[in-house]
Motif scaffolding. Structure first.
Motif, PDB file in Angstrom:
ATOM      1  N   MET A   1      52.908  40.111  19.234  1.00 17.76           N
ATOM      2  CA  MET A   1      51.706  39.347  18.683  1.00 17.76           C
ATOM      3  C   MET A   1      52.354  38.239  17.687  1.00 17.76           C
ATOM      4  N   HIS A   2      53.281  38.407  17.223  1.00 18.67           N
ATOM      5  CA  HIS A   2      53.623  37.353  15.864  1.00 18.67           C
ATOM      6  C   HIS A   2      53.728  36.034  17.107  1.00 18.67           C
ATOM      7  N   GLN A   3      54.644  36.075  18.116  1.00 19.39           N
ATOM      8  CA  GLN A   3      54.832  34.797  19.040  1.00 19.39           C
ATOM      9  C   GLN A   3      53.337  34.274  19.467  1.00 19.39           C
ATOM     10  N   VAL A   4      52.607  35.157  19.772  1.00 27.29           N
ATOM     11  CA  VAL A   4      51.206  34.708  20.380  1.00 27.29           C
ATOM     12  C   VAL A   4      50.565  33.837  19.272  1.00 27.29           C
ATOM     13  N   LYS A   5      50.402  34.552  17.983  1.00 23.86           N
ATOM     14  CA  LYS A   5      49.903  33.828  16.843  1.00 23.86           C
ATOM     15  C   LYS A   5      50.547  32.452  16.762  1.00 23.86           C
ATOM     16  N   LEU A   6      51.831  32.388  16.843  1.00 21.60           N
ATOM     17  CA  LEU A   6      52.555  30.980  16.648  1.00 21.60           C
ATOM     18  C   LEU A   6      51.867  30.323  17.556  1.00 21.60           C
ATOM     19  N   LEU A   7      51.975  30.474  18.724  1.00 26.77           N
ATOM     20  CA  LEU A   7      51.646  29.439  19.977  1.00 26.77           C
ATOM     21  C   LEU A   7      49.994  29.204  20.033  1.00 26.77           C
ATOM     22  N   ARG A   8      49.360  30.149  19.607  1.00 23.56           N
ATOM     23  CA  ARG A   8      48.020  29.880  19.688  1.00 23.56           C
ATOM     24  C   ARG A   8      47.765  28.307  18.744  1.00 23.56           C
ATOM     25  N   ASN A   9      48.479  28.295  17.842  1.00 24.90           N
ATOM     26  CA  ASN A   9      48.338  27.108  17.016  1.00 24.90           C
ATOM     27  C   ASN A   9      48.630  25.718  17.822  1.00 24.90           C
ATOM     28  N   LEU A  10      49.188  26.061  18.980  1.00 24.33           N
ATOM     29  CA  LEU A  10      49.915  25.039  19.772  1.00 24.33           C
ATOM     30  C   LEU A  10      48.717  24.519  21.206  1.00 24.33           C
ATOM     31  N   ASN A  13      44.889  27.228  25.497  1.00 29.13           N
ATOM     32  CA  ASN A  13      44.892  27.716  26.843  1.00 29.13           C
ATOM     33  C   ASN A  13      46.285  28.651  26.648  1.00 29.13           C
ATOM     34  N   LEU A  14      45.961  30.020  26.440  1.00 30.36           N
ATOM     35  CA  LEU A  14      47.134  30.721  26.108  1.00 30.36           C
ATOM     36  C   LEU A  14      46.722  32.086  26.746  1.00 30.36           C
ATOM     37  N   THR A  15      47.662  32.531  27.600  1.00 32.68           N
ATOM     38  CA  THR A  15      47.663  33.758  28.156  1.00 32.68           C
ATOM     39  C   THR A  15      48.972  34.759  27.737  1.00 32.68           C
ATOM     40  N   LEU A  16      48.502  35.957  27.454  1.00 29.81           N
ATOM     41  CA  LEU A  16      49.804  36.874  27.230  1.00 29.81           C
ATOM     42  C   LEU A  16      50.044  37.919  28.302  1.00 29.81           C
ATOM     43  N   TYR A  17      51.064  37.892  28.876  1.00 30.24           N
ATOM     44  CA  TYR A  17      51.311  38.867  29.714  1.00 30.24           C
ATOM     45  C   TYR A  17      52.291  40.010  29.321  1.00 30.24           C
ATOM     46  N   ARG A  29      43.877  44.069  20.352  1.00 25.28           N
ATOM     47  CA  ARG A  29      43.006  43.312  21.756  1.00 25.28           C
ATOM     48  C   ARG A  29      41.937  42.498  21.014  1.00 25.28           C
ATOM     49  N   ASP A  30      41.210  43.087  20.048  1.00 26.77           N
ATOM     50  CA  ASP A  30      40.208  42.282  19.254  1.00 26.77           C
ATOM     51  C   ASP A  30      40.547  41.035  18.918  1.00 26.77           C
ATOM     52  N   GLN A  31      41.783  40.935  18.463  1.00 30.49           N
ATOM     53  CA  GLN A  31      42.266  39.734  17.755  1.00 30.49           C
ATOM     54  C   GLN A  31      42.612  38.641  18.867  1.00 30.49           C
ATOM     55  N   LEU A  32      43.077  39.303  19.887  1.00 28.11           N
ATOM     56  CA  LEU A  32      43.256  38.144  21.135  1.00 28.11           C
ATOM     57  C   LEU A  32      42.281  37.746  21.604  1.00 28.11           C
ATOM     58  N   MET A  33      41.148  38.572  21.725  1.00 26.28           N
ATOM     59  CA  MET A  33      39.796  38.141  22.229  1.00 26.28           C
ATOM     60  C   MET A  33      39.256  37.110  21.310  1.00 26.28           C
ATOM     61  N   ARG A  34      39.231  37.482  19.912  1.00 24.00           N
ATOM     62  CA  ARG A  34      38.668  36.467  19.031  1.00 24.00           C
ATOM     63  C   ARG A  34      39.168  35.243  19.116  1.00 24.00           C
ATOM     64  N   ALA A  35      40.641  35.224  19.423  1.00 28.52           N
ATOM     65  CA  ALA A  35      41.405  34.038  19.511  1.00 28.52           C
ATOM     66  C   ALA A  35      41.294  33.399  20.767  1.00 28.52           C
ATOM     67  N   GLY A  36      40.464  33.738  21.645  1.00 24.91           N
ATOM     68  CA  GLY A  36      40.631  33.373  23.032  1.00 24.91           C
ATOM     69  C   GLY A  36      41.773  33.272  23.716  1.00 24.91           C
ATOM     70  N   ARG A  38      43.857  35.048  26.582  1.00 22.97           N
ATOM     71  CA  ARG A  38      43.588  35.617  28.046  1.00 22.97           C
ATOM     72  C   ARG A  38      44.771  37.008  27.566  1.00 22.97           C
ATOM     73  N   LEU A  39      44.515  38.232  28.169  1.00 21.92           N
ATOM     74  CA  LEU A  39      45.232  39.215  28.304  1.00 21.92           C
ATOM     75  C   LEU A  39      45.251  39.755  29.675  1.00 21.92           C
ATOM     76  N   VAL A  40      46.791  39.651  30.239  1.00 20.46           N
ATOM     77  CA  VAL A  40      47.017  40.099  31.459  1.00 20.46           C
ATOM     78  C   VAL A  40      48.128  41.260  31.453  1.00 20.46           C
ATOM     79  N   GLU A  41      47.786  42.449  31.778  1.00 18.26           N
ATOM     80  CA  GLU A  41      48.564  43.772  31.658  1.00 18.26           C
ATOM     81  C   GLU A  41      49.474  44.002  33.016  1.00 18.26           C
ATOM     82  N   GLN A  42      48.916  43.467  34.026  1.00 17.60           N
ATOM     83  CA  GLN A  42      49.690  43.628  35.186  1.00 17.60           C
ATOM     84  C   GLN A  42      50.920  43.171  35.398  1.00 17.60           C
TER      85      GLN A  42
END
Length: 146
Positions: A1-10, A13-17, A29-36, A38-42
């Motif tokens: 989550m830490h890296q996602v938060k850093l990258l979201r500032n850049l 268009n961000l997807t977390l696999y 999950r709620d934090q990811l959704m609110r930040a826009g 995308r979550l891919v768990e496959q």
């Protein structure tokens, strides 16, 4: 989550696999959704590329998702056994516990950088090394007057 938060500032268009290696909590999950984000768990089956240029991520089911850049967070582990062998106190993530001058729990043993910090950064390692050098020098000077 830490890296996602850093990258979201850049980028917006961000997807977390996550594959099967990590399952986000409901709050995450709620934090990811609110930040826009995308979550891919496959699981990822392969990277699609031409030469050295990535252009897609192929999932286990064959779906390919377009992608021009990829950041990974490799698992880092301490591979040097000497801190444990010397009896230095380690924290829950196997980092050597040190004070501001790099002193460990063992008299005369100092640590810095990746051995003592979760932040994998050359600049931080250099600064911690300088602090440890200061601590070592101060200890040696004190011994001269003991």
């Amino acid at each position: 989550m830490h890296q996602v938060k850093l990258l979201r500032n850049l980028t917006a268009n961000l997807t977390l696999y996550t594959g099967s290696l990590w399952t986000p909590t409901v709050t995450q999950r709620d934090q990811l959704m609110r930040a826009g984000v995308r979550l891919v768990e496959q699981p990822i089956a392969a990277l699609e590329s031409t030469g050295t240029q990535i252009h897609g991520i192929r999932l286990a089911d064959g779906t390919v998702i377009a992608c021009d850049a990829l950041f990974i967070r490799p698992k880092t582990t301490q591979r040097a056994p000497f801190a444990r062998e010397l009896g230095c106190t380690l924290n829950a993530t196997d980092l050597v516990q040190v004070d501001l001058r790099g002193r460990t729990s063992i008299d005369g043993v100092y640590a810095a950088g990746d051995l003592a910090s979760p932040m994998r950064s050359v600049a931080i390692a250099v600064a911690q090394g300088a602090a440890a050098a200061y601590g070592i020098n101060a200890e040696l000077c004190e011994r001269n007057f003991a």
